[in-house]
Enzyme design. Structure first.
Site, mmCIF file in Angstrom:
data_model
loop_
_atom_site.group_PDB
_atom_site.id
_atom_site.type_symbol
_atom_site.label_atom_id
_atom_site.label_comp_id
_atom_site.label_asym_id
_atom_site.label_seq_id
_atom_site.Cartn_x
_atom_site.Cartn_y
_atom_site.Cartn_z
ATOM 1 N N ASP A 144 20.326 -20.465 -5.854
ATOM 2 C CA ASP A 144 21.564 -19.720 -5.295
ATOM 3 C C ASP A 144 21.263 -19.528 -3.783
ATOM 4 O O ASP A 144 19.980 -19.797 -3.268
ATOM 5 C CB ASP A 144 21.641 -18.629 -5.820
ATOM 6 C CG ASP A 144 20.671 -17.411 -5.885
ATOM 7 O OD1 ASP A 144 19.710 -17.759 -5.341
ATOM 8 O OD2 ASP A 144 20.827 -16.332 -6.670
ATOM 9 N N ASP A 188 24.635 -17.994 -15.724
ATOM 10 C CA ASP A 188 23.535 -17.435 -15.508
ATOM 11 C C ASP A 188 23.448 -16.080 -15.549
ATOM 12 O O ASP A 188 24.381 -15.205 -15.235
ATOM 13 C CB ASP A 188 22.706 -17.847 -14.190
ATOM 14 C CG ASP A 188 23.217 -16.991 -13.042
ATOM 15 O OD1 ASP A 188 22.671 -16.147 -12.527
ATOM 16 O OD2 ASP A 188 24.235 -17.164 -12.361
#
Length: 371
Positions: free
Chosen positions: A90, A265
């Site tokens: 990310d 996730d």
């Protein structure tokens, strides 16, 4: 990256992601490996015991420690961590906001202080891509302007315009770099305001390798979250993977799969494991509770995970009470196995056109009792 959609059952989708380091079947749950490893587990646990093909690492944390150039010098994230599968990283924007004091949002990026030593840093759309190039991530996320909920409409509008601007800058820069093994995902923002979500999709250019629904699980209700997903997912390109960031419970995941989401996730399976909460098909159990002191049965009968094939609830209860580090490993292996099996079984149900009945049966049993 190549994404092949193999089956659609109502809105639920099953597909295959072909990445540089692995072939990933979707729907997929990505264990969270913030610092380049899943907490309490190593790469062998992830790939050999769990069979994970794709895990998430965090750009913010890897940038601050050990530093992306260190990772690059040591062969990239895969060689550094000895993980043979793929990494999604990310952008680090969420951590810059949530972990740092005195965060300053600018038109060109985010100024923040390191939570480690207080040093000052600037994340720009270009810089976070350069960091992720150094890490050699299979999937890279663009820098976005994340808003906690509830939020004023004006703040949401600022967020989506800034996020779209940064995403489109990132896409142009990525095209110039010609790195086909590093795939770039855009992030759609807009809170729970459906018109803002539509505007965010409209402002974000086509040409990304995938699209994430961001800015959820940050204070809204479950109903608001699901309404937002139901509105946003159909607006995204059908031939690209859809990623719901940071969500969530088994129920959340099945609901989102039914709405057309492919990738997930969440820290929940590992965080809950470390805090004595274990997932079973009949609900959650708290292994620290007294009834398990003499319970010689596995966490769940017929579970094929490493812990259930070898150890009893009584042993796990003892390890937790004794604060043994081995407890975190065994409990995390069980909970991650549960999550990975959940999406695997959901995928099989989609391929066999029986997803809704699978979901109904799972939830009926899951809600039957918790201990």
């Amino acid at each position: 990256m190549d994404f092949q959609l193999q089956a659609v059952d109502d809105n639920a989708r099953a597909g295959v992601l072909n990445l540089a380091h692995s072939q990933v079947e979707t729907p997929v749950f990505m264990p969270v490996g913030t610092q380049g490893c899943i907490k309490s587990l190593d790469a062998m646990d992830a790939q050999e015991i769990l069979g994970a093909k794709l895990i998430l690492a965090n750009t913010y944390h890897m940038y601050l420690r050990p530093g992306e150039k260190v990772v690059e010098q040591l062969g990239g994230l895969h060689r550094f961590a000895q993980f043979q599968g793929s990494f999604l990283t990310d952008s680090g924007g969420f951590q810059a906001f949530s972990l740092s004091d005195n965060v300053k949002l600018q038109e060109d990026g985010i100024v923040f202080k390191s939570h480690i030593d207080g040093s000052k840093h600037l994340f720009t759309p270009i810089k976070v891509l350069d960091i992720q190039y150094s890490l050699n991530s299979d999937i890279m996320m663009v820098l976005d302007d994340l808003v906690g909920l509830p939020a004023p409409l004006k703040r949401l509008e600022e967020s989506i315009k800034r996020s779209a601007k940064w995403a489109n800058m990132s896409l142009e820069y990525h095209k110039e770099n010609n790195r086909p093994n590093n795939n770039l995902f855009a992030i759609i923002q807009g809170g729970t305001h459906l018109k803002m979500r539509s505007l965010s999709v409209g402002l974000t250019h086509e040409g990304f390798d995938g699209y994430a629904i961001g800015g959820l699980a940050v204070g809204e209700s479950v109903d608001e979250m699901l309404e937002t997903i139901a509105h946003t997912a159909p607006l995204l390109p059908k031939d690209k993977p859809r990623y719901l960031m940071g969500v969530g419970t088994p129920e959340n995941i099945l609901d989102a799969i039914s709405l057309g989401v492919d990738m997930f996730d969440c820290v929940m399976p590992t965080r809950n494991a470390r805090n004595a909460t274990l997932f079973t098909h009949s609900g959650k159990i708290s292994i620290k509770n007294a009834p398990y002191k003499l319970d010689d049965t596995p966490i769940e009968e017929n579970c094929a995970c490493y812990a259930c094939k070898r150890y009893s609830k009584a042993y796990l209860h003892h390890l937790f009470r004794a604060k043994e580090l081995t407890y975190a490993r065994l409990a995390s292996l069980h909970n991650l196995h549960f999550y990975l099996e959940l999406v695997k079984n959901a995928r099989n149900a989609i391929l066999e056109k029986r997803f809704l009945s699978f979901k109904k049966e799972f939830l009926e049993k899951y809600h039957s009792c918790s201990h």
